[in-house]
Design a protein around this motif. Sequence first.
Motif, PDB file in Angstrom:
ATOM      1  N   ARG A   1     -98.509  16.819  16.966  1.00  0.00           N
ATOM      2  CA  ARG A   1     -99.655  16.826  16.040  1.00  0.00           C
ATOM      3  C   ARG A   1     -99.074  16.741  14.635  1.00  0.00           C
ATOM      4  O   ARG A   1     -98.714  17.739  14.028  1.00  0.00           O
TER       5      ARG A   1
ATOM      6  N   VAL B   1     -97.672  21.417  16.257  1.00  0.00           N
ATOM      7  CA  VAL B   1     -98.092  20.936  14.942  1.00  0.00           C
ATOM      8  C   VAL B   1     -96.870  20.835  14.033  1.00  0.00           C
ATOM      9  O   VAL B   1     -96.088  21.783  13.917  1.00  0.00           O
TER      10      VAL B   1
ATOM     11  N   LEU C   1    -106.025  20.515  12.896  1.00  0.00           N
ATOM     12  CA  LEU C   1    -105.219  19.518  13.597  1.00  0.00           C
ATOM     13  C   LEU C   1    -104.813  20.045  14.969  1.00  0.00           C
ATOM     14  O   LEU C   1    -104.843  19.325  15.976  1.00  0.00           O
TER      15      LEU C   1
ATOM     16  N   LEU D   1     -95.660  19.549  10.122  1.00  0.00           N
ATOM     17  CA  LEU D   1     -95.975  19.106   8.767  1.00  0.00           C
ATOM     18  C   LEU D   1     -94.706  18.531   8.160  1.00  0.00           C
ATOM     19  O   LEU D   1     -93.701  19.241   8.022  1.00  0.00           O
TER      20      LEU D   1
ATOM     21  N   VAL E   1     -95.875  26.608  13.064  1.00  0.00           N
ATOM     22  CA  VAL E   1     -95.933  25.287  12.453  1.00  0.00           C
ATOM     23  C   VAL E   1     -94.511  24.870  12.097  1.00  0.00           C
ATOM     24  O   VAL E   1     -93.760  25.632  11.474  1.00  0.00           O
TER      25      VAL E   1
ATOM     26  N   LEU F   1    -104.015  22.502   9.084  1.00  0.00           N
ATOM     27  CA  LEU F   1    -103.127  22.479  10.240  1.00  0.00           C
ATOM     28  C   LEU F   1    -103.791  23.102  11.470  1.00  0.00           C
ATOM     29  O   LEU F   1    -103.581  22.637  12.604  1.00  0.00           O
TER      30      LEU F   1
ATOM     31  N   ALA G   1     -98.825  16.031  10.642  1.00  0.00           N
ATOM     32  CA  ALA G   1     -99.464  15.943   9.328  1.00  0.00           C
ATOM     33  C   ALA G   1     -98.392  15.563   8.321  1.00  0.00           C
ATOM     34  O   ALA G   1     -97.253  16.040   8.408  1.00  0.00           O
TER      35      ALA G   1
END
Length: 356
Positions: A90, A67, A351, A69, A4, A348, A92
């Motif tokens: 992706r 992903v 997602l 964040l 991530v 996550l 967030a």
Amino acid sequence: MSAVHVVLPGDVDDVSVPSGGNIYDRRLCEGLESVHEIVVSGGWPRPDDSARTALASALAEIPDGEVVLLDGLVACGVPEIVVPQAKRLRVAVLVHLPLGDETGLAPALAAELDGRERETLLAAGAVVATSPWAARRLVEHHGLARERVHVVMPGVDAEPLAPGTDGVSSLLCVASLTPRKGHDLLVEALAAVADLPWTCVFAGPLSRDPGHVEEIRRLIERHGLGQRVLVVGPLTGEPLANAYSAADLAVLPSRAETYGMVVTEALARGIPVLATAVDGVPETLGQAPDGTVPGILVPSGDVDALATALRRWFGESGVRDRLRASARLRRDVLEPWSETSRRMADVLARLGREAA
């Protein structure tokens, strides 16, 4: 799911400006597995060209479908950078405080930041709020789909019970000295109960709004409280633990507060809380397993209510005993930081699966 990518503001590890958001980010990264941190310095949420370029370059280097964040302080003010990347990544976004809700913003600036935040959040695959109140606020205010907004509350570590001083007179306010935190209201309330035997420590960063800090210092001196209200600056580690250990009552007089991490930090030590019933604070204070409330809530911005609550705290030993017993019971059911990381990992992972 592969690593991530977590995008953080440049001051995330600056101990001179500790904040709830930075503590959350750091503890979250420590608890997640396979994290690739991307720290981007800048005057977020209104960065200069150099910071914009750095963020754009960092996001462009992340492979398609990964992903990511992003701390909302970094992401929400620059939709022109984040939204195009959200089409291939992706994304967030973690919202600690809605940008337009910061206290003291000019109406035009608040509206501009609000619009930028809305554009960013509408493009994100997931939005993470740090309290149930904040999640409801984001859904209703920005028109977000409820299923895309997730609550991942801050955790708190178990701490030894605070012995305090005499059980009543040592007050502690842990918060950055900014208008949003309401130190001016607390000074006025303390002046109204100057006949009582209290001392109060203001522990928090002084650099975010130096002009406001000077106003607070002048207000303290105007009321002759210079020997009783101690402005000690930011505390972390053992000095902060010692400040909590000496406290009989934690006070948080905020005008706005998405969650209020210092509330649970006090409760983790069995310290009752006097706070304003603003935004997410009542949910954070919560109830003990026996249904009692481990603190006193007063209306935001109400100096008289703060002063009345302080007089009640000093004047009624039965109230103090009940609040202290409730705080110790609430301490037993607070969730640890490991639960915060687990919940974020679930968000996550979901997602990532949606992208597959």
